[in-house]
Structure formats: C-alpha cells, structure tokens
Write a protein that holds these residues in place. Structure first.
Motif, mmCIF file in Angstrom:
data_model
loop_
_atom_site.group_PDB
_atom_site.id
_atom_site.type_symbol
_atom_site.label_atom_id
_atom_site.label_comp_id
_atom_site.label_asym_id
_atom_site.label_seq_id
_atom_site.Cartn_x
_atom_site.Cartn_y
_atom_site.Cartn_z
ATOM 1 N N CYS A 1 2.309 1.732 -3.412
ATOM 2 C CA CYS A 1 1.295 2.238 -4.359
ATOM 3 C C CYS A 1 1.116 3.748 -4.195
ATOM 4 N N TRP A 2 1.324 4.210 -2.996
ATOM 5 C CA TRP A 2 1.234 5.659 -2.769
ATOM 6 C C TRP A 2 2.538 6.347 -3.193
ATOM 7 N N PHE B 1 -3.654 2.520 -16.822
ATOM 8 C CA PHE B 1 -2.893 1.468 -16.151
ATOM 9 C C PHE B 1 -3.801 0.673 -15.210
ATOM 10 N N TRP B 2 -4.581 1.390 -14.411
ATOM 11 C CA TRP B 2 -5.416 0.691 -13.426
ATOM 12 C C TRP B 2 -6.708 0.171 -14.060
ATOM 13 N N ILE C 1 0.850 -1.208 0.000
ATOM 14 C CA ILE C 1 0.000 0.000 0.000
ATOM 15 C C ILE C 1 0.878 1.248 0.000
ATOM 16 N N LEU D 1 4.847 1.063 -11.097
ATOM 17 C CA LEU D 1 3.701 0.333 -10.541
ATOM 18 C C LEU D 1 3.538 -1.040 -11.193
ATOM 19 N N PHE E 1 -5.311 9.016 -4.492
ATOM 20 C CA PHE E 1 -4.226 8.236 -3.901
ATOM 21 C C PHE E 1 -3.256 7.731 -4.973
ATOM 22 N N LEU E 2 -3.826 7.340 -6.114
ATOM 23 C CA LEU E 2 -2.995 6.764 -7.181
ATOM 24 C C LEU E 2 -2.643 7.789 -8.261
#
Lengths: 109, 654
Positions: free
Chosen positions: A23-24, B266-267, A20, A49, B495-496
């Motif tokens: 990811c941040w 990407f996500w 986590i 990522l 956040f991403l």
C-alpha cells in the motif's frame, strides 16, 4: 461435527506487513513510472492498488474454499472475475489513450 | 435510537453553512408559464402511472417474506434492471452533471471502481447471507456475534438509510423548486405520499417492478440528453474534439483536486460507494436475497458492475460533458450557448438548451429525475421496514404472531420511515452546506465501522464478539471525532499519496472513510487477540471458511452438485393434488434429465420468461407416480400464483 483445529497464524502474520508495504510502495511506483502530472499515473494508481485488493480477494476465496473448482460453475465464475478486471483496465486504458491521442479543436488554456 | 442518531448526526455533522437550499433556489433557465404547466402535467401523469404500476404488482405480496424478499424467486436480469434505478438517486443527476461539467469524464470514477471488491462479494458475502437465510444484516450480526452487535449494527444501518431517505427527498425538492418556483415542501410531500403508498401496499415486489420501469426511464432520459447534445454539437467527433483534453481522462489528477482526486476517490468512494452499497445497503442486499439462487445473484452482480454501472455513469454525467463541449465550441465561435452561473444547475440548463426549449421533452426528463428519487427512496423505505419488523418488532415486541399481523406492522414501519425522512428534509433545509459535503460528511462518518465489521466477521473466523462491539463503538467514535481533529487523518492521507500538494488545504470528507475503516480494524484486531476464539459451532456457515456448511443448512441436506443434461425444462403440464408433503412431485425422466434427486431444492415457475419469476415457488423435489406431469399441492399453486392453463418450467437450484 467436530471443530477444526485453529488455522496457523503465520500466513496472516506475513501477509499483513506485506500488504501494508505494498500500500505504501505501489502508489509511489505509479508516480515513479508515470510522473506526478502524467496522464497514466492515476490509471496506474487505481489498477495497482485495485489489483492488490482484487488479488487479496481472489486468494481469500480460494484459500477459504469458498471458490472450489470441484464445484460446477466456480471455475467459470473465477475466470469471469479475472476477465472483468482485465476488461475494466482495458476500458479505462482505451479512454485514457483516446483522451490524449485526438487533438483538441480549441485553444488549450 | 437509530432515529435519534440519524437526526442528531445530521444536526451535528452538517451545520457549517446554510447554502444548499438557498443557493439552489432557482435554475438559470426561464420556462414560460405555458411550458411549466406542460412539465407539471407530464410529471403528474408519470406519478399516477408509477403508482398504478406499483399497486398492480403489489398484490403478489402475501406475507412478510414476500413483502421484503419477494419469496426468493426472481431471475438475474430482473434484479439487475431494478438495481439501476436504486443506484441512481435524484442527487446523482445534479451532482454528477455538475462534476462532469467541472471535471469531465473523471466524474465516472465513483461508479467504476467496484470490480475490485467483487471476489469478496460473489464468493463471500452473497453466499453467506443467502445460505444463512438471514433477513437483515443485524440478524447476521447476532448469529455471528451476539445481540449487542446486532443492535449496534441496526442503529448504524437505520441511521444510514434514514439519512439517505431524507437526503434524496431534499435534493429532489430542490430540483423541482428550481424549475417551478414552488415551495420545496410541495414536491417533497407529493412524492413522499406516492412512494409511501405503493411501498406500504406492495412491498418489495412493487419496489422491484416499479424500479424496473423507472430504470428504463432513467436510461432513456440519459440517452435523450446525450443524443440531443451530440446533435447540437454536430456528432461525436465534434463533442470529443471540443472537450478540453484534461477533461477527457476517466481519472482525475492523483491528488491535486482533493475531492475528486484519484487517490481520494479510490479509497473514499471505494468505501462509501462500492463496499457500503454492495455489502451494507440493506436495500441492495434485499435485492440479492430476492434472487432465485446464489448463481442468479452472481449474474446480477456481474451484469450490474460490468454493464449497468458504466452505463449509469454516462447517464448521470453526460449532461456535464456535453455542456462543457458546447460551451468551448460556442466560445470559439463567439456564441454563448447558455448561461451557467452555478454549475449545480448544469443538468437542467444543458437539457433545456439541447432540447431547444421543448417543454414536452423537458417534462419527460424531469419525470425521470423524479423516477430516480422515487426508486431510491422506495428501496430504502422497504429496507427500513424489514429491519424495523425483523430486528425490532418481531424480537422485542411480539415474537410469535400471524404473518398478517407482521405485514400490517411492516406497513406501519414504512410510514414511520417515510415520516422520519420528511423530518430530515426539514433539518436539511435549515442548514448551509454544498451538496457534495452534505453527502460525504454524512456517509463517511456513518459507514466505515460497519463495513469493517462486516468484512472482518465474514472473512476472519477468529474475529470475536467482544472485538466487534469494541471496534464498532471505538471506530465510530474516533471517526466522528476526526471531523473536529482533522489532522488525525493526515498521516494516512500522506501514506497513500492522497494528501494534496503542500499549500493546498486537505479535504478529508471523502478520505475519512478509509481512516474510519483502519481505526475500526485496528481496534478489532487488538481486542480479538486478547479474547477467546469463538466456538466453531456457533459461527459455522457464517464465514467464508464454512460455506459448505451454509449450503448444507440452506438445503437441510447434502448439496447436489451434479450437472444435468439440461439446466432447466419447460413446457411442463401440472396437476393439483393435496398431500404432496410440501414437495413438488416430478416425473422420473425429468429428474434424471436435470440430475435432480429427491429432496433437492427446485425452482418451479410459469413458463413465460418475461414474467420474471413473478409466478413461481421454490420447493423440495419428490418423485411423481406418473410420467409426463408435475404435481403441486393446492397451497403451492396459490403461493406461486400459478395459472392452471399455463405450463411450468422447472430448474434445479441445489
């Protein structure tokens, strides 16, 4: 066949917060390195990522025994996986570099 | 239930404006009447050729195992080649050419982020489903969890596939309507009849072989557009030089463009495209299950991601890139190469221009566009039939019946799935929405819960049945509600770093995929921690931690990992003899050469490689009494469609 004893939960308890955090942190590191408008920032974002996801995958298959180097072919496939990641990064890197290295013939607007 | 969900979902999620059909009513090119006739004639000839090709290979389907999985006999190259056409839908040409024109090379992003999940697939999901001999993902869920999860999974997967069938038929209809001016229902019905006919008759073997042909056509079509465009421009240097710099990058800005921004893609596409297509799409899964071994499946996966996906990305996008370079160069020279008021028409407009209004070439490319549609839809129809027969009919209606009976049912289910696809087309024609939104709003609500549960089930042995039920229901419900309460997605988006700069409204249609996964995973983890650990006996061979058990169960014995002096041996004469005990009897020298022991699984095929395993069987090995000849039982000769005058090739599978 007897049941194996349950695996200790602590590796996951450490790994989840670390993932986590990464990811941040990794997207912000990409922006820090490349600048929000920088041409290399999306590349860094994807491969930081994506690299994290990929690395988790490699760890999981090794730890679980799904990829066992004693089995014929598994070491080769594992190497192929790593080389595939490098090949993709090189391909994307080359096109990104070419995008900015060759001048535009028209009037940039 | 799944049908209801697919229809209700389309109705509820996609209501916001009725644009796609309306705005795409006609292309911005004017094709003379004579040329229209040529285009139509070429398409008709092509249709008939595909139909004949499908029927030719369809005769190799003898039972439901052949009908759905082609008897686990195909080599990697055939599986890979046939996946090309499955992965490229008719909407791909329209959507990605448009994206290529507007966003440049970043249109390829959605095709090129699959490698990151390959370790999970090659060493996790693929061997699990292959060795456990499941026939569908819902069946895996019942064995891993319970029957409730099986039916939840079945509803989600069927909704996903039926939605895609309708969507593909709809986009194809729009394209043909635009060119010919005919009513959208004419091309939709004609295509549906043809696909329905050869899938219903030939099953997976027909699908794989027609997709092989169609994939070749698609690549040829892409090459024609690209080469034609480069010639028009004066070479690659001119193309690259006239393509604006910001459009040359293979990535979009990290978050400024909400839809195709790198973070969103990407996500979002990582979920919708990579994981869903690889892990959850029953059509793709069935392709891998048709491979002769896990190793061949891995080869197919690598070849697909490393070679074919990049090529496919170019094929579907290049019309947009070329068109943009043409426009920039033309503008600098005071020329307007073509009129393009709506970039949705990029593909056909650029094609018509670079081919200098040549109706024959144009007709050929349009046939390829139809190929893209047919080859995606045929796979989905066959996959729906697999689930309909194995998960519904065989379980709930008639458990024990002849294979012939199930084959008939499979054909009926294929027809029903095709009919539902048509019903969805009708619903799409009544809605207003751009194609991008139509696509993403659909898949991003349907799939996240499902892919998350697949992942957790396969990679976390502690994950419980109760948690799977709660996660699927809760995750789907919350994700569905986030369509209304879009602010729920904002924190994760920030956040991403996927959230657009302040002042720009966020567009979560793509990003919602990862939100749904996170919600599902959270529910799954919490419930798992409060429910008893599943018995190891129950989940043995069904998670990544027990693959050795899965192999043992697949072979019904200890796997033999010894390497032989050769990988396979060809040019082997065979004789037919009854009472072989269901085994292929091999000469002792050959067994030693290939390191085969009695009871090992071997692959016996016609020695002609280009048949791609069409005439082959997998059998356990036994020792022959005499040297120099392979012995097969008459029923195995028939099952493998072997020609007694042709030599065989033998290969150890496990």
């Amino acid at each position: 066949m007897p049941d194996h004893p349950p695996r200790p939960p602590w590796p996951a308890m450490i790994a989840v917060p670390v993932v986590i955090f990464l990811c941040w942190a990794l997207p912000r590191l990409a922006v820090q390195l490349g600048g929000i408008e920088g041409p290399w920032t999306p590349f860094l974002y994807q491969y930081f990522l994506g690299g994290l996801v990929f690395a988790i995958g490699l760890v999981v298959i090794r730890v679980s025994g799904a990829c066992d180097f004693r089995r014929p072919g598994d070491r080769t496939w594992f190497t192929a996986l790593v080389l595939g990641y490098v090949a993709y990064a090189l391909m994307h890197g080359t096109v990104t570099w070419l995008a900015y290295a060759i001048p535009f013939k028209g009037v940039q607007g | 239930m799944a049908i209801f969900f697919a229809l209700a979902f389309a109705w509820l999620v996609l209501p916001s404006a009725a644009g796609a059909a309306g705005e795409s009513g006609s292309f911005e090119i004017s094709i003379p009447q004579g040329s229209q006739a040529i285009v139509l004639a070429i398409c008709i000839v092509y249709f008939l050729a595909v139909l004949g090709f499908g029927l030719l290979f369809g005769r190799f389907s003898r039972d439901t195992h052949d009908f759905f999985y082609s008897g686990q006999r195909f080599p990697w190259w055939l599986i890979t080649a046939s996946m090309v056409a499955t992965g490229i839908g008719s909407y791909s040409f329209l959507k990605y050419a448009q994206a290529g024109y507007n966003s440049g090379l970043s249109s390829t992003m959605t095709y090129l982020n699959d490698w990151f999940v390959m370790p999970f697939f090659m060493f996790g999901w693929l061997p699990i489903i292959y060795f456990s001999r499941v026939r569908s993902i819902p069946e895996y869920f019942e064995r891993r969890f319970n029957v409730v999860v099986r039916y939840l999974a079945m509803i989600i997967i069927l909704a996903y596939m039926l939605y895609y069938i309708g969507y593909n038929l709809f986009t194809m209809g729009l394209a043909i309507q635009g060119i010919t001016g005919v009513n959208i229902w004419i091309p939709v019905l004609v295509c549906t009849l043809i696909i329905g006919f050869y899938v219903t008759t030939g099953g997976q073997t027909a699908v794989i072989f027609t997709d092989l042909l169609q994939g070749f056509m698609l690549y040829l079509a892409g090459a024609v557009v690209l080469v034609g465009g480069l010639i028009w421009l004066g070479g690659f240097g001119e193309f690259w030089g006239w393509l604006p710099v910001e459009l040359r990058s293979p990535f979009a800005h990290i978050n400024a463009t909400p839809r195709l921004g790198t973070a969103n893609t990407f996500w979002g596409e990582g979920i919708a495209g990579s994981i869903a297509f690889t892990f959850m799409n029953q059509g793709f899964i069935m392709r891998y299950l048709a491979a002769k071994s896990v190793n061949e499946g891995r080869k197919a996966a690598v070849a697909n991601v490393v070679i074919l996906l990049p090529l496919s990305a170019v094929v579907v996008s290049c019309a947009g890139w070329v068109g943009r370079a043409m426009m920039t160069k033309g503008a600098a020279q005071g020329l307007i190469p073509f009129e393009l008021h709506d970039t949705y028409h990029t593909f056909t407009t650029v094609l018509w221009t670079v081919m200098r209004q040549n109706a024959i070439v144009f007709g050929f490319i349009m046939a390829a566009l139809l190929a893209a549609l047919m080859s995606t839809v045929d796979t989905l129809i066959n996959a729906c039939a697999a689930i309909g027969v194995n998960d519904l009919y065989r379980r709930l209606v008639k458990k024990e019946h002849s294979e012939k009976h199930y084959l008939v049912v499979a054909r009926v289910v294929s027809v029903v799935a095709t009919g539902i696809g048509l019903l969805l087309v009708w619903m799409f024609t009544t809605m207003e929405q751009d194609l991008f939104n139509l696509h993403y709003k659909g898949v991003m609500v349907i799939i996240p819960a499902m892919v998350t549960v697949i992942f957790m089930g396969a990679f976390w042995p502690r994950f419980t049945s109760a948690a799977a039920v709660a996660a699927m229901i809760g995750g789907s419900a919350i994700n569905f509600l986030s369509l209304t309460f879009t602010q729920w997605v904002d924190p994760l988006s920030r956040f991403l770093l996927a959230y657009p700069p302040e002042g720009t409204p966020p567009e979560h249609s793509v990003f919602r995929g990862i939100f749904g996964c996170l919600v599902t995973a959270t529910i799954g983890i919490v419930v798992t921690l409060f429910t008893p650990r599943p018995s190891e006996t129950k989940i043995r061979g069904l998670t990544v931690f027990s693959l050795e058990d899965a192999m043992r169960s697949f072979k019904a014995g200890l796997p033999n990992f010894r390497r032989g002096r050769r990988g396979s041996a060809g040019g082997l004469a065979f004789k037919v003899q009854p009472d072989t005990g269901g085994r292929v009897l091999l000469p002792g020298g050959l067994m030693e050469d290939l390191a085969i022991t009695e009871g090992d699984l071997v692959y016996v095929a016609d020695d002609r490689w280009w048949l791609g395993g069409l005439r082959s069987v997998q059998l356990k090995a036994g020792r022959a009494a005499e040297e120099g000849v392979v012995v097969l039982a008459p029923e195995e000769v028939e099952r493998g469609s072997f020609d007694p005058s042709r030599p065989l090739r033998v290969e150890k599978i496990m």
